[in-house]
Write an enzyme that holds these catalytic residues in place. Structure first.
Site, mmCIF file in Angstrom:
data_model
loop_
_atom_site.group_PDB
_atom_site.id
_atom_site.type_symbol
_atom_site.label_atom_id
_atom_site.label_comp_id
_atom_site.label_asym_id
_atom_site.label_seq_id
_atom_site.Cartn_x
_atom_site.Cartn_y
_atom_site.Cartn_z
ATOM 1 N N ASP A 7 1.279 -1.248 -0.269
ATOM 2 C CA ASP A 7 0.528 0.021 -0.059
ATOM 3 C C ASP A 7 0.711 1.248 -0.124
ATOM 4 O O ASP A 7 2.427 1.674 -0.332
ATOM 5 C CB ASP A 7 -1.217 0.068 1.084
ATOM 6 C CG ASP A 7 -0.210 0.036 2.778
ATOM 7 O OD1 ASP A 7 0.873 0.163 2.570
ATOM 8 O OD2 ASP A 7 -1.143 0.971 3.439
ATOM 9 N N HIS A 8 0.196 2.279 -0.172
ATOM 10 C CA HIS A 8 1.245 3.668 0.582
ATOM 11 C C HIS A 8 1.925 3.614 0.926
ATOM 12 O O HIS A 8 3.053 4.209 0.990
ATOM 13 C CB HIS A 8 0.131 4.522 -0.023
ATOM 14 C CG HIS A 8 -0.213 4.995 1.800
ATOM 15 N ND1 HIS A 8 -2.048 3.971 1.807
ATOM 16 C CD2 HIS A 8 -0.625 4.797 2.545
ATOM 17 C CE1 HIS A 8 -2.652 3.674 2.675
ATOM 18 N NE2 HIS A 8 -1.660 4.920 3.335
ATOM 19 N N CYS A 64 3.308 -2.870 4.135
ATOM 20 C CA CYS A 64 2.077 -2.097 4.487
ATOM 21 C C CYS A 64 3.076 -0.722 5.441
ATOM 22 O O CYS A 64 4.579 -1.358 5.699
ATOM 23 C CB CYS A 64 1.128 -2.216 4.405
ATOM 24 S SG CYS A 64 0.470 -3.325 5.931
ATOM 25 N N GLY A 65 2.542 -0.166 6.436
ATOM 26 C CA GLY A 65 2.715 0.400 7.564
ATOM 27 C C GLY A 65 4.080 0.449 8.344
ATOM 28 O O GLY A 65 5.111 0.200 8.199
ATOM 29 N N THR A 66 3.035 -1.056 8.366
ATOM 30 C CA THR A 66 3.379 -1.917 9.855
ATOM 31 C C THR A 66 3.263 -3.051 9.241
ATOM 32 O O THR A 66 4.020 -3.769 10.338
ATOM 33 C CB THR A 66 2.036 -1.714 11.228
ATOM 34 O OG1 THR A 66 1.105 -2.876 10.735
ATOM 35 C CG2 THR A 66 1.462 -0.475 11.422
ATOM 36 N N GLY A 67 3.330 -3.233 8.486
ATOM 37 C CA GLY A 67 3.098 -4.884 8.347
ATOM 38 C C GLY A 67 1.781 -5.762 8.577
ATOM 39 O O GLY A 67 1.590 -7.003 8.024
ATOM 40 N N ILE A 68 1.264 -4.844 9.315
ATOM 41 C CA ILE A 68 0.461 -6.385 9.935
ATOM 42 C C ILE A 68 -0.671 -5.750 9.413
ATOM 43 O O ILE A 68 -1.296 -7.236 9.205
ATOM 44 C CB ILE A 68 -0.024 -5.355 11.589
ATOM 45 C CG1 ILE A 68 0.651 -5.453 13.035
ATOM 46 C CG2 ILE A 68 -1.647 -6.320 12.318
ATOM 47 C CD1 ILE A 68 0.895 -4.186 13.726
ATOM 48 N N GLY A 69 -2.012 -5.179 8.691
ATOM 49 C CA GLY A 69 -3.384 -5.305 8.164
ATOM 50 C C GLY A 69 -3.009 -5.827 6.808
ATOM 51 O O GLY A 69 -3.204 -6.880 6.312
ATOM 52 N N HIS A 97 10.441 -23.812 9.881
ATOM 53 C CA HIS A 97 9.429 -24.405 10.706
ATOM 54 C C HIS A 97 8.358 -23.883 10.141
ATOM 55 O O HIS A 97 7.162 -25.019 9.623
ATOM 56 C CB HIS A 97 9.503 -23.690 12.128
ATOM 57 C CG HIS A 97 10.697 -23.902 13.371
ATOM 58 N ND1 HIS A 97 11.118 -23.139 14.263
ATOM 59 C CD2 HIS A 97 11.840 -24.376 12.613
ATOM 60 C CE1 HIS A 97 12.054 -24.231 14.461
ATOM 61 N NE2 HIS A 97 12.357 -24.627 13.346
ATOM 62 N N ARG A 132 6.936 -32.750 11.926
ATOM 63 C CA ARG A 132 7.047 -32.065 13.135
ATOM 64 C C ARG A 132 6.432 -31.376 13.082
ATOM 65 O O ARG A 132 4.847 -30.677 12.840
ATOM 66 C CB ARG A 132 7.769 -32.016 14.354
ATOM 67 C CG ARG A 132 9.070 -30.990 14.744
ATOM 68 C CD ARG A 132 9.244 -30.572 16.130
ATOM 69 N NE ARG A 132 10.650 -29.663 15.742
ATOM 70 C CZ ARG A 132 11.953 -29.585 15.414
ATOM 71 N NH1 ARG A 132 12.183 -30.995 14.709
ATOM 72 N NH2 ARG A 132 12.368 -28.997 15.482
ATOM 73 N N HIS A 133 6.693 -29.946 11.808
ATOM 74 C CA HIS A 133 6.441 -29.629 11.056
ATOM 75 C C HIS A 133 5.858 -29.247 10.082
ATOM 76 O O HIS A 133 4.520 -28.655 10.199
ATOM 77 C CB HIS A 133 7.922 -28.130 10.592
ATOM 78 C CG HIS A 133 8.473 -28.192 11.559
ATOM 79 N ND1 HIS A 133 8.393 -26.790 12.473
ATOM 80 C CD2 HIS A 133 10.120 -28.264 11.846
ATOM 81 C CE1 HIS A 133 8.986 -27.345 13.379
ATOM 82 N NE2 HIS A 133 10.802 -27.303 12.929
#
Length: 142
Positions: A7-8, A64-69, A97, A132-133
């Protein structure tokens, strides 16, 4: 082929990453956005995630700004395991993993120098294929 989108808030870092991918002779497809004008990150998160899920691209990078959204958006697509990483240890661990197929970065959180090292770690680390992974990834997918 690597899918890349932002995004921007991630536009400037995306430009740095694309130059870095070119320097490494790695092919990529740019899914936008194409300026710092305000846009809605879900459009670009979905475009990259759909390209990776469909097999059009092997892996993806989202910013994005934080990477979260944008990572939340990508993870809504079946078969996507997007990981928000702020250091190289996280990038290595999520590949080893979780077999993460999309890297998410925060353009306002991580500087370009560190971001390029994170990208390299993410792209250069293969999945461990430990039983396991594999079992845990299958549980995520259920």
């Amino acid at each position: 082929m690597i899918a890349i989108g932002c995004d921007h808030g991630g536009f400037e870092l995306k430009q740095e990453i694309m130059k870095h991918l070119q320097d490494r002779n790695l092919e990529y497809k740019d899914f936008g956005c194409y300026s710092t004008d305000s846009v809605d990150y879900p459009e670009y998160g979905k475009a990259v995630a759909n390209a990776v899920a469909a097999g059009e691209c092997e892996r993806g990078i989202l910013i994005c700004g934080t990477g979260i959204g944008i990572s939340i958006t990508a993870n809504k697509v079946k078969g996507i395991r997007a990981a928000l990483c702020t250091d190289c240890f996280m990038a290595e661990a999520t590949r080893l993993h979780n077999d993460a197929n999309i890297l998410a970065l925060g353009g306002r959180v991580v500087g370009a120098g560190l971001a390029l090292k994170i990208v390299d770690t993410f792209l250069d680390t293969e999945f461990s294929n430990d039983e396991r992974h594999i079992r845990r990834i299958a549980q995520i997918e259920d």
